[in-house]
Scaffold this active site. Structure first.
Site, PDB file in Angstrom:
ATOM      1  N   ASP A   1       7.408   4.508  -5.113  1.00  9.91           N
ATOM      2  CA  ASP A   1       6.375   3.800  -5.847  1.00  9.91           C
ATOM      3  C   ASP A   1       5.068   3.927  -5.063  1.00  9.91           C
ATOM      4  OD1 ASP A   1       5.167   1.792  -7.613  1.00  9.91           O
ATOM      5  OD2 ASP A   1       5.395   0.423  -5.913  1.00  9.91           O
TER       6      ASP A   1
ATOM      7  N   ASP B   1       1.570   1.539  -5.529  1.00  9.91           N
ATOM      8  CA  ASP B   1       0.925   0.269  -5.180  1.00  9.91           C
ATOM      9  C   ASP B   1       1.921  -0.689  -4.539  1.00  9.91           C
ATOM     10  OD1 ASP B   1      -1.838   0.572  -6.316  1.00  9.91           O
ATOM     11  OD2 ASP B   1      -0.670   0.964  -8.127  1.00  9.91           O
TER      12      ASP B   1
ATOM     13  N   LYS C   1      11.370   4.113 -14.551  1.00 11.31           N
ATOM     14  CA  LYS C   1      11.330   5.134 -13.505  1.00 11.31           C
ATOM     15  C   LYS C   1      12.679   5.817 -13.304  1.00 11.31           C
ATOM     16  CE  LYS C   1       7.513   2.853 -11.094  1.00 11.31           C
ATOM     17  NZ  LYS C   1       7.054   2.255  -9.826  1.00 11.31           N
TER      18      LYS C   1
ATOM     19  N   ASP D   1       8.756  -1.940  -4.586  1.00  5.56           N
ATOM     20  CA  ASP D   1       8.428  -3.325  -4.201  1.00  5.56           C
ATOM     21  C   ASP D   1       8.398  -4.286  -5.375  1.00  5.56           C
ATOM     22  OD1 ASP D   1       5.901  -2.343  -5.330  1.00  5.56           O
ATOM     23  OD2 ASP D   1       5.013  -4.136  -4.429  1.00  5.56           O
TER      24      ASP D   1
ATOM     25  N   ASN E   1       9.232  -3.248 -11.751  1.00  7.77           N
ATOM     26  CA  ASN E   1       9.301  -1.956 -12.430  1.00  7.77           C
ATOM     27  C   ASN E   1       9.949  -0.862 -11.581  1.00  7.77           C
ATOM     28  OD1 ASN E   1       7.099  -1.854 -10.654  1.00  7.77           O
ATOM     29  ND2 ASN E   1       5.907  -0.507 -11.975  1.00  7.77           N
TER      30      ASN E   1
END
Length: 278
Positions: free
Chosen positions: A9, A11, A197, A220, A223
């Site tokens: 991921d 962000d 994802k 984190d 999603n």
């Protein structure tokens, strides 16, 4: 087991809070991964064009992209898979949001292959914030008149708002017809059914003949959960919310602001995977 794919991921994970990362160190790791035949995948809610911008310092064509939370899978400039929302689905989302949140409680963004679309009523501050995540932002009079492949509708509240209740209401309203997930910064993303994802990784697994047992993933947030549960070697960031640590046991070596992803990849390449997973 040999590792053949590492996904991360962006962000709150690879990116520091100022949206930078240790490019010099990642460039070295990418060279080593390429020499070993290990694929590196950026799996993010960000658009494809934004992800390529992030990786300009290390060479964007070295990265495979699962963008828009799994709706678009791309490699070497080629689209490998995509899942879009229908006009009717978008219409129903907009009607639901108007009924439950009115016209001012949140901001709406449509994410398409050519850019992001916001209302003509969006303020300058809203546009400025939107451009932090979307390189090409267009203001439109009517969302349903947008002529583009739309991957997701994002409903944006204040970045500090807890969106769990909004997600619950959307899931009750749409069930399996749509996939709803939190994406951080007060954002809720609504995608075509079953898109996340993980589905992006499944497409890559079929294409490259890679098993989940041969994959590592970092994340984190909500999603990221499907992706983290799919791979054999998931790592949650130390800075993730408590509910993520309840679901994923193994932590990256450091948080996102202290090179957590690149340091953990470095340890994995140094044959430290067994130790890290214990």
């Amino acid at each position: 087991m040999t590792i053949k794919l590492i996904a991360t991921d962006m962000d709150g994970t690879l990116l520091r809070d100022d949206r930078t990362y240790d490019a010099a160190k990642l460039r070295q790791l990418l060279d080593e991964m390429q020499a070993r035949g290990i694929r590196f995948v950026a799996a993010s809610g960000n658009q494809y064009s934004k992800l390529r911008d992030y990786f300009k310092p290390v060479g964007p064509d070295q990265i495979t992209y699962i963008s828009d939370n799994g709706a678009l899978v791309s490699d070497q400039g080629q689209i490998l898979a995509k899942e879009t929302l229908t006009r009717d689905q978008i219409k129903r989302i907009l009607e639901w949001n108007k009924e439950h949140n009115g016209l001012t409680a949140n901001m709406i963004i449509l994410s398409g292959i050519h850019g992001a679309y916001v209302s003509n009523h969006a303020t300058d501050d809203m546009i400025r914030m939107t451009k932090l995540f979307y390189p090409n932002v267009y203001q439109v009079e009517r969302f349903l008149d947008v002529n583009d492949d739309i991957f997701r509708v994002s409903l944006i509240w204040d970045e500090h708002e807890d969106v769990k209740e909004h997600i619950k209401k959307l899931r009750v309203a749409f069930g399996d017809e749509l996939h709803t997930t939190g994406s951080g910064f007060g954002s809720v993303d609504i995608l075509a059914p079953g898109v996340n994802k993980k589905t992006g990784l499944v497409e890559l697994a079929k294409l490259w003949q890679i098993k989940p047992e041969e994959m590592v993933a970092f994340g984190d947030n909500d999603n990221d959960l499907e992706m983290l549960r799919y791979v054999k070697h998931p790592f949650v960031m130390p800075n993730a919310a408590p509910f993520m640590h309840k679901r994923i046991a193994t932590q990256a070596l450091n948080d996102n602001n202290h090179n957590g992803v690149v340091d953990t990849i470095e340890a994995i390449l140094a044959d430290g995977l067994t130790e890290l997973s214990n």
